[in-house]
Design an enzyme around this catalytic site. Structure first.
Site, mmCIF file in Angstrom:
data_model
loop_
_atom_site.group_PDB
_atom_site.id
_atom_site.type_symbol
_atom_site.label_atom_id
_atom_site.label_comp_id
_atom_site.label_asym_id
_atom_site.label_seq_id
_atom_site.Cartn_x
_atom_site.Cartn_y
_atom_site.Cartn_z
ATOM 1 N N GLU A 101 0.811 -1.231 0.000
ATOM 2 C CA GLU A 101 0.000 0.000 0.000
ATOM 3 C C GLU A 101 0.839 1.274 0.000
ATOM 4 O OE1 GLU A 101 -0.660 -2.602 1.921
ATOM 5 O OE2 GLU A 101 -2.803 -3.090 1.786
ATOM 6 N N PHE A 120 -11.841 -7.998 13.228
ATOM 7 C CA PHE A 120 -10.735 -8.357 12.350
ATOM 8 C C PHE A 120 -10.392 -7.187 11.418
ATOM 9 C CE2 PHE A 120 -9.354 -10.208 8.234
ATOM 10 C CZ PHE A 120 -8.124 -10.670 8.661
ATOM 11 N N GLN A 121 -9.145 -6.874 11.327
ATOM 12 C CA GLN A 121 -8.625 -5.765 10.505
ATOM 13 C C GLN A 121 -9.271 -4.429 10.837
ATOM 14 O OE1 GLN A 121 -8.516 -7.048 6.324
ATOM 15 N NE2 GLN A 121 -6.447 -7.836 6.670
ATOM 16 N N LYS A 159 -17.691 -0.738 5.209
ATOM 17 C CA LYS A 159 -18.055 -1.720 4.185
ATOM 18 C C LYS A 159 -19.561 -1.783 3.971
ATOM 19 C CE LYS A 159 -17.313 -6.587 3.000
ATOM 20 N NZ LYS A 159 -18.693 -7.072 2.843
ATOM 21 N N MET A 188 24.756 8.184 3.508
ATOM 22 C CA MET A 188 24.562 9.436 4.240
ATOM 23 C C MET A 188 24.704 9.197 5.746
ATOM 24 S SD MET A 188 21.626 12.302 3.815
ATOM 25 C CE MET A 188 22.116 13.240 2.391
#
Lengths: 182, 559
Positions: free
Chosen positions: B58, B120-121, B170, B479
């Site tokens: 993502e 969940f999630q 949802k 760096m």
């Protein structure tokens, strides 16, 4: 140059009544290192508009930055940096130049539950009279009193109350309304 | 914006309403990743004109949306699911916020009835993304969806641009409701000032006229406002010397006598000396003056009159006190300035204060280990006279690219300045190509940065993106080593990659071309071939070996 000295400041905000608006505002203040001393929020006469009065401790230079950042929040309608009329004379020297500073009257409300009996009656009656308290509830033993006034007055009330038995107390923190000064 | 008739209601699912609204706004492409909570949107995308690009993580989707937005000049759109989907967006959203890039992020959320049950999630996407977005909303009611989408695009792409996230439960996406797609948002608390105050403009011009050593400092806000031609007109009119921030490459050609370099920690000595010491007036346009731009905040413009032009009132005087602030859209305000000068010409260029000494020192830069190889590559790349979009990652190569990429056809560089996100460059390059498929894209990166998001190379292969990834391989976090050398007494830890990675083989494993370059003589040919092949390519430049070999060659020639 704006003062870098830490001081107490009052910010008033008009906001849209949207979910999460309190979190957005408090998150901004904490991110910029401002300690919120008191925060009051409630509806106004306009439907869907709430008003915050926030007392913070921080440096003035950063306060202006935090006010601008708060103004950038989409749900914030207006922001004012307000100056307590009573404290104004002391602070004016440092803050007089800032454009978004407005004079204001400010009040605070306190509810106090005291133990009321023969021994304390005289003292409590004296406090009620002296500070124009309202008696809200009386259970036979406990008495709930309402005080309102400037922060200094409510401070004085709490000083006096040290002489009696306080069972519970709560202060609202300041609410502010800007005024025109001539 | 909506093409639906006003006040007309039609029963459809939330997902259908959303996708229709996106189509109406001209969204061409969405970078996304599916999951349980955003599947209703995917189901609608099957029948949509919008192209969906399946990323491999993502984070890549936000950076692609950023690259797209930078090139296209309108919001890039990304899509993720609830829980880990949205937490993986956080870095990219913060990147877009700090660099003011318009992005609309859509995330699925678990059904409304389950919110707050640790389902969940489930994560609190609203509160997690609040400080990394310009605005965000959890859409709780069907009646708010259309307005929320309208607001998201408007807020992302107006005022000081930035990312906006909509969290969409949802069940709201699944269920039918009579939607009125013509509804628009009302935002009484959001009125970006676009027109600069004319009194302040006059004051500024007066001050410029009075100044003996005026200087213009250009930031990324100028490009973001689409004001490149206006700023150029002003530079020509005033004959004012110019310095820039890291983010504002491409404002003037590097060999222009008025161009004097980049300020800040990674800038050149001359530019820093000009802002800290020599200029008696600095006109700052669209620059936020963060700590990395101010090599010495206590010295910046100390004895100079400072004029600051910015769309965001909170940027005025944030780090440096300003004498003449002008809040407004850079493009509109510069136009007003030019009109005013047309009307009432101001006396300029009487005492040109930039002289030969300045010109000689403007290309002087600090030297570092094997860094000249990066210089050679950037110089050879600059000779390829094609229009290209060039992105960088974060680290030493970013600074070298910033100083040595000189072909105007490759500028402005697309780079992560505010957040300094390693792994930004590859997905940003892919996103840039979707915005302008005619032009090849190049990602200049280091071995450290490349490994942060290298999975997105597969996306370039899948969509035949003419991408060239240039890995400057120094086998370490260069760096970090520099910082440990300079600030920690050369006490080294955690900067060496003790295992060598075969980057060309990795590219081949993902279906692209890969090539290792170990000789200086190969640089030009390798670049030319890769870019002209118009295929996904990776060239790994082995900095140490090229450096060593060219030193040996020099020695042999001398003997």
């Amino acid at each position: 140059m704006k003062s870098k000295i830490e001081g107490r400041h009052v910010i008033a905000l008009e906001v849209e009544d949207k979910p999460g608006v309190l979190t957005r505002i408090s998150a901004l203040f904490s991110r910029r290192g401002f300690n919120v001393e008191s925060l009051t929020v409630g509806h106004t006469h306009q439907p869907g508009v709430s008003r915050f009065t926030i007392v913070v401790v921080g440096a003035e230079a950063e306060l202006e930055q935090v006010r601008k950042q708060t103004q950038k929040l989409i749900n914030v309608l207006k922001t004012f940096h307000v100056l307590d009329q009573e404290e104004a004379s002391d602070l004016e020297l440092t803050q007089g130049g800032a454009k978004n500073v407005q004079h204001a009257v400010m009040r605070e409300l306190a509810l106090v539950k005291v133990h009321y009996d023969k021994e304390s009656a005289r003292q409590i009656n004296h406090i009620v009279e002296r500070f124009s308290a309202r008696m809200l509830h009386w259970s036979g033993e406990d008495l709930v009193l309402e005080f309102s006034g400037t922060e200094a007055k409510v401070d004085a009330v709490f000083e006096e109350l040290k002489q009696v038995t306080v069972l519970e107390s709560v202060r609202t923190g300041k609410v502010a309304m800007s005024i025109e000064t001539k | 914006m909506s093409q639906s008739p006003k006040g007309h209601k039609e029963v459809m699912t939330g997902a259908k309403a959303l996708v229709t609204l996106l189509e109406d706004r001209g969204v061409e492409v969405i970078f996304g990743y599916p999951g349980g909570a955003n599947l209703p949107i995917y189901d609608e995308l099957r029948n949509s004109s919008i192209q969906h690009i399946l990323v491999r993580h993502e984070q890549g989707s936000v950076h692609m949306a950023e690259g797209y937005a930078k090139v296209k000049g309108r919001p890039g759109v990304c899509l993720a699911t609830s829980g880990p989907g949205v937490t993986n967006l956080v870095t990219g959203l913060a990147d877009a916020l700090l660099d003011s890039i318009p992005v609309v992020a859509l995330t699925g959320q678990i059904p409304r009835g389950m919110i707050g049950t640790d389902a969940f999630q489930e994560v609190d996407a609203f509160n997690i993304t609040m400080p990394v977005t310009k605005h965000n909303e959890l859409v709780k009611k069907e009646s708010e969806l259309v307005k929320a989408v309208d607001a998201a695009f408007y807020i992302a792409n107006s005022g000081r641009k930035g990312p906006v996230l909509l969290d969409l439960p949802k069940d709201l996406l699944d269920e039918p409701y009579p939607y009125d797609l013509s509804e628009t948002c009302s935002l009484p608390g959001y009125n970006p000032t676009t027109k600069g105050n004319i009194g302040q403009i006059k004051k500024a011009l007066k001050a410029i006229e009075k100044a003996e050593r005026p200087l213009l400092l250009v930031g990324a806000g100028v490009e973001s406002a689409g004001a490149m031609s206006e700023i150029n007109a002003l530079i020509r009119k005033l004959q004012i010397p110019v310095v820039r921030t890291l983010m504002a490459t491409g404002v003037l050609s590097f060999d222009d006598p008025l161009y004097l370099g980049m300020i800040g920690t990674h800038g050149n000595g001359l530019a820093n000396r000009l802002v800290n010491k020599e200029a008696d007036l600095i006109l700052i346009a669209g620059a936020k003056l963060s700590n990395r731009s101010l090599l010495r905040a206590d010295l910046f413009g100390k004895d100079a009159k400072l004029i600051q032009l910015d769309i965001d009132p909170a940027e005025i005087g944030k780090t440096i006190e300003i004498d003449i602030p002008i809040v407004g859209d850079v493009k509109e305000t510069l136009r007003d300035m030019l009109l005013r000068i047309e009307d009432k010409p101001i006396r300029v260029g009487v005492t040109p204060w930039i002289h030969g000494e300045h010109q000689k020192t403007k290309t002087m830069l600090p030297k570092a280990d094997a860094a000249e190889v990066m210089e050679w590559v950037c110089q050879e790349l600059s000779k390829i006279d094609l229009k290209m979009h060039v992105t960088t990652d974060v680290g030493r190569h970013q600074m070298w690219a910033n100083h040595h990429m000189t072909n105007p056809k490759h500028l402005p560089l697309i780079t992560s300045g505010g957040l300094g996100t390693m792994g930004f460059g590859l997905p940003a390059a892919i996103g840039a190509w979707f915005a302008d498929p005619q032009s090849p894209v190049v990602n200049l990166t280091g071995d450290g940065s490349f490994m942060m998001n290298m999975q997105e190379f597969i996306v370039a292969v899948e969509h035949h993106v003419p991408l060239t990834v240039i890995v400057f391989n120094d086998f370490r976090l260069g760096m970090i080593k520099e910082l440990q050398d300079s600030s920690y007494g050369k006490r080294h830890i955690a900067h060496d990659f003790n295992k060598e990675v075969d980057f060309p083989l990795l590219a081949k494993a993902m279906g692209g071309e890969g090539r290792l370059v170990v000789r200086r003589e190969e640089i030009a040919e390798a670049l030319f071939e890769a870019i002209h092949s118009r295929r996904p390519n990776l060239i790994c430049f082995d900095l140490e070996r090229i450096h060593l070999r060219s030193a040996i060659n020099l020695a042999e020639k001398a003997s």
